[in-house]
Write an enzyme that holds these catalytic residues in place. Structure first.
Site, short mmCIF file in Angstrom:
data_model
loop_
_atom_site.label_atom_id
_atom_site.label_comp_id
_atom_site.label_asym_id
_atom_site.label_seq_id
_atom_site.Cartn_x
_atom_site.Cartn_y
_atom_site.Cartn_z
CG HIS A 10 -2.19 -0.78 0.99
ND1 HIS A 10 -2.53 -1.88 1.75
CD2 HIS A 10 -3.18 -0.64 0.07
CE1 HIS A 10 -3.67 -2.37 1.30
NE2 HIS A 10 -4.09 -1.65 0.29
CB CYS A 43 -6.53 -2.07 -14.93
SG CYS A 43 -7.08 -3.64 -14.20
#
Length: 557
Positions: free
Chosen positions: A187, A481
């Site tokens: 993250h 993506c």
């Protein structure tokens, strides 16, 4: 004499600044007890502290957009997690522990259960410890976790960053990030890219950097230069002031078209994509209207939420991903809470096997939103592994009048069997984050595995090629993506492998477009062949950077 530390390059760009170290974590509270007569009052204190932390995180989520808002929402949900709360309360009532000691031990126990499960669920262990520290700080009155504020721009140094801290960084103040842990798809990496902050993770020797020393960080090359020369500092300062814009049409130097799209997680993020001149949306994450709820949102509410994104892209492509629940996004109305390994469990499209009505209502909502707006709506399902799953999803979409139905390719099985899957699916989109972790069997949060957790792995790129070749047999387009699409150096390689579109954080569009516009399609194909002949990810990345040295120097990438 300058020296160079190396790590995993995760967010491109060059920057220079003085090092400021992330404050030490909240100290472990001492062992302590409360009298039985005081237990309920102690439980009330614990509940109040937990509520205060959750409310602060929810308030931050309310002011954030896109991935940052999603991360903060998940962390806030962790603060309200009944498993953590009930265990902490039990330790107060049954064992007589102080509230701060009870929540510390309960959080450690929960984190220890999550860590062996593998990514992405193992990443929640970091969130649990972050929430633990915030609650303990609230109970004890010490400074809560957070990014330092020295009053000037700086390079942030940490072992790793909690997602909630990374999501609130100000790029004008934190000019670069250097960590000793984490991986290319952690993250920290994802949010740094979304914020446009140069970042290098898993840096060997990072914690030896001294507070206040000047460094030059190159997030594209994965280097941290200590005691840089005046010329190196000047070059980094020039790079910071390089401003590029995207003209709205991606293409190679010889005119080969490559759609450059944006990843969008909510209507606010759609505005950022429009402002960056994205050609459309390659990944519309629909989880934002499902997260933090105990029940499924009604169709009418979903329609309104989807229209908020579709309305921003009249006449342009918007690829809507159906609900990607499970693993790190458990939802009580579609997922179980007792899976031994949720990362390999019932997630994505697999939840439709037990709850087909949830998918059916979502497709109804997407169809109604599409009919009310003028966007060119495509729909895809996450976590497709077999031909039967692809066919079932396409049929379900057809029943709702959604003709452009495709699949996410995140599982190696789908890449290897793509020519059968694309006999039914109208298009494909490669989710490189999951494809990397499933191919390399590597937890993306572990610094020692950072070399494995990258889309530059030749094995992963072989699967990209396999996917594109299988789709080409049916004239089906394939896009990317995942986070790999935002890597401006990797972009021409992906195009050379057969990828037709790249979808990324809006901040990356101009850089990716700039690199592609300076490379011919034939050169892209040559670069793709080059990386597949290299033995590992580091060699593949280095080979391409050498081939594109002049372009990267010109663009300060």
């Amino acid at each position: 004499m300058s020296t160079t530390l190396t790590g995993a390059p995760v967010s491109p760009g060059r920057a220079t600044g003085v090092v400021v170290t992330m404050p030490a974590p909240v100290p472990e509270p001492p062992e302590g007890t409360v009298a039985p007569a005081e237990a309920e009052a102690a439980v009330d204190r614990l509940a109040a502290a937990t509520d205060a932390v959750r409310e602060r995180l929810e308030a931050l989520a309310g002011t954030a957009t896109g991935t940052a808002a999603e991360v903060l929402t998940v962390t806030a949900a962790m603060a309200a997690d009944p498993t953590l709360a009930s265990d902490a309360q039990r330790r107060v009532r049954d064992e007589g522990r102080t509230p701060e000691r009870a929540v510390w031990d309960a959080a450690n126990a929960l984190a220890a259960q999550l860590e062996p499960l593998g990514p992405p669920l193992s990443e929640r262990a970091r969130d649990v410890r972050d929430v633990r520290d915030r609650i303990v700080a609230e109970l004890t009155g010490v400074r809560p976790p957070g990014v330092p504020s020295p009053g000037h721009p700086f390079v942030l140094l940490a072992e790793d960053l909690a997602p909630a801290d990374t999501a609130t960084l100000d790029p004008a103040v934190v000019v670069a990030i250097v960590t000793s842990g984490g991986g290319p798809t952690s993250h920290t990496a994802i949010l740094a890219r979304a914020l446009g902050i140069p970042a290098v993770v898993a840096v060997t020797g990072a914690l030896e950097l001294a507070e206040g020393e000047r460094v030059v960080v190159d997030g594209g090359a994965g280097t941290v230069v200590r005691d840089p020369s005046d010329a190196e500092v000047a070059a980094a300062e020039r790079a910071v002031h390089v401003e590029r814009t995207f003209d709205g049409q991606g293409r190679t130097s010889d005119g080969h078209r490559v759609e450059l799209l944006a990843n969008v997680a909510d209507p606010a993020a759609a505005k950022a994509a429009v402002d960056a001149h994205a050609e459309g949306v390659g990944l519309f994450r629909t989880e934002f209207c499902f997260l933090g709820r105990d029940t499924e949102p009604p169709v009418a509410e979903q329609v309104e939420a989807y229209r908020g994104v579709l309305g921003a892209f009249a006449g342009k492509k918007v690829v809507v991903r159906t609900l990607d629940a499970g693993a790190d996004k458990p939802l009580p109305f579609v997922t179980a809470d007792d899976e031994p390994n949720p990362a390999l469990g019932v997630r994505g499209l697999r939840t439709a096997a037990g709850h087909p009505e949830v998918l059916d209502r979502q497709l109804q909502a997407i169809a109604e939103a599409a009919a009310a707006e003028e966007a060119d709506v495509w729909v895809m399902a996450p976590m497709v592994a077999t031909t039967a799953e692809a066919l079932g999803f396409v049929d379900a979409c057809e029943r709702h009048g959604l003709r452009r139905a495709g699949v996410m390719v995140e599982v190696p099985a789908a890449a290897l069997r793509s020519r059968w899957i694309f006999a039914h699916a109208r298009f494909g989109s490669i989710g490189t984050n999951d494809l990397v972790q499933y191919t390399m069997a590597a937890d993306r949060m572990l610094g020692p595995l950072a070399a494995l957790s990258t889309s530059w792995q030749p094995a992963v790129l072989e699967l990209v090629r396999s996917t594109c070749e299988g789709a080409a047999q049916h004239a089906r387009p394939v896009g990317v993506c995942g986070e790999a699409a935002a890597d401006a150096v990797l972009a021409p390689v992906l195009v050379g492998l057969g990828v037709k579109s790249l979808s990324m954080t809006p901040r990356a569009l101009a850089d990716v477009a700039a690199v592609l516009s300076r490379v011919s399609f034939a050169h892209c194909r040559a670069l793709a062949h080059l990386v597949l002949e290299e033995p590992d990810a580091d060699a593949a990345r280095a080979a391409v950077r050498r081939e594109l040295a002049d372009v990267l120097e010109e663009l300060a990438l």
